[in-house]
Motif scaffolding. Structure first.
Motif, PDB file in Angstrom:
ATOM      1  N   GLU A 348     -14.268 -15.025  -0.764  1.00 23.35           N
ATOM      2  CA  GLU A 348     -13.100 -15.327  -1.758  1.00 23.35           C
ATOM      3  C   GLU A 348     -12.128 -14.074  -1.465  1.00 23.35           C
ATOM      4  OE1 GLU A 348     -14.551 -15.540  -5.814  1.00 23.35           O
ATOM      5  OE2 GLU A 348     -15.998 -16.859  -5.179  1.00 23.35           O
ATOM      6  N   ASP A 349     -10.920 -14.194  -1.182  1.00 22.18           N
ATOM      7  CA  ASP A 349      -9.775 -13.261  -0.884  1.00 22.18           C
ATOM      8  C   ASP A 349      -9.716 -12.521  -2.308  1.00 22.18           C
ATOM      9  OD1 ASP A 349      -9.758 -14.303   1.593  1.00 22.18           O
ATOM     10  OD2 ASP A 349      -7.705 -15.612   1.266  1.00 22.18           O
ATOM     11  N   GLY A 350      -9.175 -11.418  -1.829  1.00 21.53           N
ATOM     12  CA  GLY A 350      -8.867 -10.593  -3.267  1.00 21.53           C
ATOM     13  C   GLY A 350      -7.496 -11.014  -3.545  1.00 21.53           C
ATOM     14  N   ALA A 351      -7.369 -10.274  -4.833  1.00 21.80           N
ATOM     15  CA  ALA A 351      -5.812 -10.641  -5.479  1.00 21.80           C
ATOM     16  C   ALA A 351      -4.842  -9.624  -4.837  1.00 21.80           C
ATOM     17  CB  ALA A 351      -5.988 -10.449  -6.989  1.00 21.80           C
ATOM     18  N   ASP A 352      -3.522 -10.282  -4.754  1.00 20.82           N
ATOM     19  CA  ASP A 352      -2.536  -9.395  -4.197  1.00 20.82           C
ATOM     20  C   ASP A 352      -2.060  -8.437  -5.203  1.00 20.82           C
ATOM     21  OD1 ASP A 352      -2.402 -11.101  -1.818  1.00 20.82           O
ATOM     22  OD2 ASP A 352      -0.745 -12.264  -2.422  1.00 20.82           O
ATOM     23  N   GLY A 353      -1.546  -7.189  -4.607  1.00 23.51           N
ATOM     24  CA  GLY A 353      -1.032  -6.112  -5.357  1.00 23.51           C
ATOM     25  C   GLY A 353       0.386  -6.657  -5.881  1.00 23.51           C
ATOM     26  N   HIS A 354       0.604  -6.061  -7.202  1.00 20.41           N
ATOM     27  CA  HIS A 354       1.775  -6.526  -7.852  1.00 20.41           C
ATOM     28  C   HIS A 354       2.128  -5.429  -8.830  1.00 20.41           C
ATOM     29  CE1 HIS A 354      -1.279  -7.163 -10.904  1.00 20.41           C
ATOM     30  NE2 HIS A 354      -0.095  -6.814 -11.859  1.00 20.41           N
ATOM     31  N   ALA A 393       7.867   1.848 -13.686  1.00 18.18           N
ATOM     32  CA  ALA A 393       6.961   0.713 -12.906  1.00 18.18           C
ATOM     33  C   ALA A 393       5.671   1.394 -12.876  1.00 18.18           C
ATOM     34  CB  ALA A 393       7.696   0.468 -11.666  1.00 18.18           C
ATOM     35  N   TYR A 394       4.278   0.524 -12.656  1.00 16.68           N
ATOM     36  CA  TYR A 394       3.184   0.910 -12.295  1.00 16.68           C
ATOM     37  C   TYR A 394       2.970  -0.297 -11.449  1.00 16.68           C
ATOM     38  CZ  TYR A 394      -1.595   2.150 -12.507  1.00 16.68           C
ATOM     39  OH  TYR A 394      -2.977   2.478 -12.189  1.00 16.68           O
ATOM     40  N   TYR A 395       2.029   0.343 -10.218  1.00 20.47           N
ATOM     41  CA  TYR A 395       1.506  -0.680  -9.103  1.00 20.47           C
ATOM     42  C   TYR A 395       0.062  -0.759  -9.287  1.00 20.47           C
ATOM     43  CZ  TYR A 395       0.621  -2.625  -4.640  1.00 20.47           C
ATOM     44  OH  TYR A 395       0.096  -3.579  -3.565  1.00 20.47           O
ATOM     45  N   HIS A 396      -0.162  -2.118  -9.329  1.00 15.75           N
ATOM     46  CA  HIS A 396      -1.391  -2.405  -9.385  1.00 15.75           C
ATOM     47  C   HIS A 396      -1.991  -2.911  -7.852  1.00 15.75           C
ATOM     48  CE1 HIS A 396      -1.731  -2.704 -14.066  1.00 15.75           C
ATOM     49  NE2 HIS A 396      -0.550  -2.895 -13.795  1.00 15.75           N
ATOM     50  N   GLY A 397      -2.818  -2.254  -7.549  1.00 17.68           N
ATOM     51  CA  GLY A 397      -3.322  -2.471  -5.939  1.00 17.68           C
ATOM     52  C   GLY A 397      -4.069  -3.810  -5.879  1.00 17.68           C
ATOM     53  N   GLY A 417      -6.418  -8.473  -0.770  1.00 17.10           N
ATOM     54  CA  GLY A 417      -5.242  -8.896  -1.207  1.00 17.10           C
ATOM     55  C   GLY A 417      -4.250  -8.134  -0.381  1.00 17.10           C
ATOM     56  N   HIS A 418      -3.106  -8.790  -0.362  1.00 21.84           N
ATOM     57  CA  HIS A 418      -1.995  -8.140   0.306  1.00 21.84           C
ATOM     58  C   HIS A 418      -1.263  -6.922  -0.645  1.00 21.84           C
ATOM     59  CE1 HIS A 418       1.745  -8.187   2.951  1.00 21.84           C
ATOM     60  NE2 HIS A 418       2.363  -8.240   2.010  1.00 21.84           N
ATOM     61  N   GLU A 419      -0.890  -6.063   0.078  1.00 22.10           N
ATOM     62  CA  GLU A 419      -0.549  -4.905  -0.803  1.00 22.10           C
ATOM     63  C   GLU A 419       1.209  -5.022  -0.715  1.00 22.10           C
ATOM     64  OE1 GLU A 419      -1.921  -2.830  -2.635  1.00 22.10           O
ATOM     65  OE2 GLU A 419      -3.763  -2.346  -1.977  1.00 22.10           O
ATOM     66  N   LEU A 420       2.004  -4.818  -1.645  1.00 20.40           N
ATOM     67  CA  LEU A 420       3.313  -4.525  -1.668  1.00 20.40           C
ATOM     68  C   LEU A 420       3.762  -3.411  -1.184  1.00 20.40           C
ATOM     69  CD1 LEU A 420       4.365  -6.506  -5.036  1.00 20.40           C
ATOM     70  CD2 LEU A 420       4.507  -7.408  -2.580  1.00 20.40           C
ATOM     71  N   CYS A 421       4.928  -3.240  -0.851  1.00 16.82           N
ATOM     72  CA  CYS A 421       5.488  -1.957  -0.298  1.00 16.82           C
ATOM     73  C   CYS A 421       5.883  -1.107  -1.422  1.00 16.82           C
ATOM     74  CB  CYS A 421       6.722  -2.088   0.666  1.00 16.82           C
ATOM     75  SG  CYS A 421       8.117  -3.198  -0.256  1.00 16.82           S
ATOM     76  N   ILE A 422       5.924   0.103  -1.227  1.00 10.93           N
ATOM     77  CA  ILE A 422       6.251   0.897  -2.160  1.00 10.93           C
ATOM     78  C   ILE A 422       7.932   0.832  -2.719  1.00 10.93           C
ATOM     79  CG2 ILE A 422       4.790   2.955  -1.521  1.00 10.93           C
ATOM     80  CD1 ILE A 422       7.270   4.445  -0.314  1.00 10.93           C
ATOM     81  N   LEU A 423       8.241   1.351  -3.753  1.00 14.88           N
ATOM     82  CA  LEU A 423       9.695   1.046  -4.374  1.00 14.88           C
ATOM     83  C   LEU A 423      10.476   2.203  -3.642  1.00 14.88           C
ATOM     84  CD1 LEU A 423       8.843   0.565  -8.097  1.00 14.88           C
ATOM     85  CD2 LEU A 423       9.257  -1.132  -6.274  1.00 14.88           C
ATOM     86  N   THR A 424      11.389   1.764  -3.107  1.00 14.23           N
ATOM     87  CA  THR A 424      12.453   2.527  -2.522  1.00 14.23           C
ATOM     88  C   THR A 424      13.773   2.591  -3.469  1.00 14.23           C
ATOM     89  OG1 THR A 424      13.539   1.031  -1.161  1.00 14.23           O
ATOM     90  CG2 THR A 424      11.607   2.370  -0.207  1.00 14.23           C
TER      91      THR A 424
END
Length: 738
Positions: A348-354, A393-397, A417-424
């Motif tokens: 079962e794939d992990g959940a993506d970051g958000h 903002a808070y990043y949920h991995g 899960g797919h990680e999102l890029c950091i905020l720039t």
């Protein structure tokens, strides 16, 4: 003139030289200053330009100067600069250029003329922006390195601790970019890495993957890229991380692993065993080796159950065996049977970051149309304001997921899960735990997502910018000049000015004032300028009403009511609201117009111009003129090149400084022509889109409204209802919207 042309040709002047002499004669200048065979035609041109401008060309009418040097001296004379500081035949033109540009900004670089031209340029720009790079010049950093250092220092990026003369400039940029994005650049600030390897590690850090899995300097950057992409996709990269694999091998295995996760467990996918066609028991593996099927075809015997178990054992099937199914299979009458006898399970794939944001990420800037058809400008929420220290903002991995299992008892790694890029962006910082983003100042916040293609998110940019709030702006308070956004709570009085690099919001009225914005403009109550005020905006302009105002918008113009205005929009003009009206004056919109009422009952003369604007035509003329001049210069250079190759052998040409400069100039001019041609194509596309626009009148079009579309004019002489006005086959036509 023909006789003179013949005499010049007989005296050995080339056709290009004769053309320059004739051009000077037609302009009435003293051609004796340059009518000498020692000057190339392109040198003559520079002297002629100077004479036509009334300059003392004796400062550079010397064959020891090449035409590039002549041009730099001529430009200095035009600007009234002390050209004696750099007008030396032995000084290359590119150094002359940097000294001249420095003098234009009040910086004397003549004492540094021993430096290379590129270094001079970086020194000039550093002095202009008040950053210190002289120590690095003294240490021997080259032009590319100095440029990267200067750009970092201008952005106030703390690059100094990481500088090493062994780094190429592009490596310094990678480190600088990492620092700008708040990364731990010590992970890759190492001379053992090439810049491409640094980039792959930086991108991994930005996408929050475990770069320890691939930061080995022995990996090529292409191998690093494949491992990074695998980690971003949540794959178990150990399947293809061996140094023995080429980048192409890694890519092949990465793509295969995407399709078949069980490969990471060492299994063979969906491969049926080689069975004897006459055998009673045949075993088939399916569903990524998470299912084993047995086919029985033939007479059942007392040993059939044993044969099934032996067949499973021979295939290494040990997990999830369904003995009850096997028992039922072996108690029948001997008919053909196909049954699932062993079951594993897929991962079962992990959940993506958000990201969880603590501000409104979407603020609708368009005025709200109310139920009665009118438009509400007073309650438009223009800014999302934040305070210094506020959590933004808070990043949920991404989560790891749940591993699967093959029927051979091998674990199938789940895809993380797919990680999102950091905020720039700017105006905030990321806490040391790497997940929380906090505002650095009081201001307004905006969020932008940038995509490569349609669905590949490559950047999430968050900007917190300054917001200046003033109660009112009048002659008594003085003009407002601000680097950021400006919010005027009250009115802007006659003769006052508001100048902002970003958005301007005025809560009250504006009189005959001047507003200039690097972003959008909103005037809640409207503006009556009495023909004296104007708005210049890079973006959109919005307001309740505008009377006798000149508006220039790089975007669109929106309002309820326009009377005797001069409007110029590179986008659209939209007259909103139930009673929305545009009457009198001039309205020019490159991308079309929409209004409820156009003109008025009194038949006030109203002029509408749509489509290709003076701006586009002017840009086209200027671009064509530039291209024509560049093409002419390229032709002259090519002819000069041909003359040299006819006179001298290739060996001698390669030793002539002037010939090498001609070759270099030809290359530069060809590159310039390619760039100009690209710009022309873009402009032609913009004009093509502007050529098919129309005016839509929703309720009433009054008489004495003149339309001009693509140089075709038509004046309406009677009142019409809901219509669309457009150009068709060299005439303006009107279509009913009913």
């Amino acid at each position: 003139m023909e006789k003179i042309r013949i005499q010049l040709a007989e005296n050995g002047f080339t056709a290009d030289q004769i053309a320059e002499i004739e051009a000077g004669a037609r302009a009435g200048v003293d051609i004796t200053k340059y009518a000498d065979k020692k000057f190339l035609a392109i040198q003559m041109k520079q002297i002629r330009y100077g004479l036509e401008a009334g300059l003392n060309v004796s400062a550079y009418a010397d064959a020891r100067y090449d035409w590039f040097q002549m041009e730099e001296i001529r430009k200095g004379l035009v600007g009234g600069l002390p050209t004696e500081l750099y007008a030396f035949p032995q000084l290359p033109y590119d150094k002359m250029k940097q000294i001249r540009l420095g003098l234009c900004d009040g910086i004397d670089l003549s004492r540094f003329q021993h430096l290379e031209a590129g270094v001079l340029k970086e020194l000039r720009l550093a002095l202009l922006h008040h950053v210190k790079i002289v120590p690095y010049i003294n240490e021997g950093y080259d032009t590319e390195q100095l440029e990267a250092i200067r750009e970092a220092l201008e952005k106030k990026i703390p690059i100094e601790p990481y500088l090493d003369i062994r780094y190429r400039g592009i490596c310094i940029r990678e480190i600088s970019l990492g620092l700008e994005h708040g990364l731990d650049v010590s992970v890759y600030a190492d001379p053992r890495y090439y810049w491409q390897q640094m980039r792959e590690i930086r991108l991994g850090l930005e996408h929050l993957v475990d770069v320890e899995r691939y930061k080995n300097p022995y990996y090529s950057y292409e191998q690093m890229r494949e491992l990074r992409l695998g980690l971003e996709e949540g794959l178990d990269v150990s399947y293809f991380s061996s140094l023995m694999y080429t980048a192409a091998d890694m890519k092949m295995r990465r793509l295969a692993l995407q399709e078949h996760p069980a490969l990471a467990a060492g299994g063979v996918m969906d491969e049926s065993p080689e069975n004897d066609a006459s055998a009673l028991v045949r075993v088939t593996l399916e569903k990524e080796n998470t299912a084993a099927y047995v086919d029985l075809c033939g007479e059942l015997t007392d040993t059939t159950r044993v044969e099934i178990l032996q067949a499973l054992h021979s295939k290494g099937i040990t997990y999830g065996i369904r003995y009850d199914v096997i028992d039922r299979m072996t108690t029948g009458e001997g008919s053909c049977v196909h049954a699932l006898v062993a079951s594993g399970f897929m991962p079962e794939d992990g959940a993506d970051g958000h990201y969880e944001y603590f501000f409104r990420t979407q603020v609708a800037r368009t005025p709200k149309t109310m139920e009665d058809g009118n438009v509400d400008y007073r309650n438009v929420e223009w800014f999302e304001r934040v305070k210094k220290g506020q959590k933004l903002a808070y990043y949920h991995g991404a989560t790891s997921g749940k591993n699967g299992m093959t029927v051979m008892g091998q674990e199938i790694p789940a895809r993380k899960g797919h990680e999102l890029c950091i905020l720039t962006g700017k105006g905030f910082h990321r806490l040391s735990e790497g997940k929380t983003y906090v505002a650095d100042l009081d201001g307004i916040v905006s969020l932008t997502e940038n995509y490569a293609g349609t669905d590949s998110l490559i950047e999430i940019r968050m900007d917190v910018t300054d917001l200046l709030i003033v109660d009112e702006v009048t002659l008594a308070t003085g003009d407002v000049h601000f680097e950021g956004n400006v919010y005027v709570r009250g009115n802007v009085g006659s003769g006052a000015g508001v100048y902002a690099t970003r958005d301007v919001l005025v809560g009250g009225f504006v009189e005959s004032a001047h507003i200039e914005s690097g972003g959008d403009v909103l005037i809640r109550q409207g503006m009556n300028a009495s023909g004296e005020g104007e708005i210049l905006a890079y973006g959109d302009v919005n307001g309740y009403f505008f009377e006798a105002v000149r508006v220039q918008a790089g975007g669109s113009i929106h309002g309820d009511y326009f009377l005797n205005c001069e409007l110029h929009a590179q986008g659209k003009i939209e007259v909103m609201g139930k009673k929305g009206s545009l009457a009198g004056g001039i309205a020019c919109a490159e991308m079309g117009l929409r209004a409820n009422h156009l003109g008025n009952q009194a038949g006030l003369a109203t002029y509408i111009r749509l489509g290709v604007s003076d701006r586009l035509n002017r840009q086209e003329l200027e671009l064509k003129d530039t291209m024509r001049n560049a093409s002419s210069e390229l032709d002259t250079l090519n002819r000069a090149h041909t003359e040299f190759t006819k006179k001298y052998s290739s060996q001698i040409c390669s030793t002539l400084d002037i010939f090498l400069k001609v070759e270099s100039a030809i290359y530069t001019k060809e590159q310039e022509m390619e760039q100009l041609e690209r710009q022309m194509k873009q402009l032609e596309e913009e004009k093509r889109r502007a050529a098919v626009v129309s005016a839509v009148v929703e309720i009433k079009l009054y008489d004495n409204v003149t339309f001009e579309i693509e140089r075709v004019r038509w004046t309406n002489t009677k009142r019409l209802g809901s219509v669309r006005v457009k150009k068709s086959e060299n005439k303006i036509v009107v279509f009913s919207n009913r």
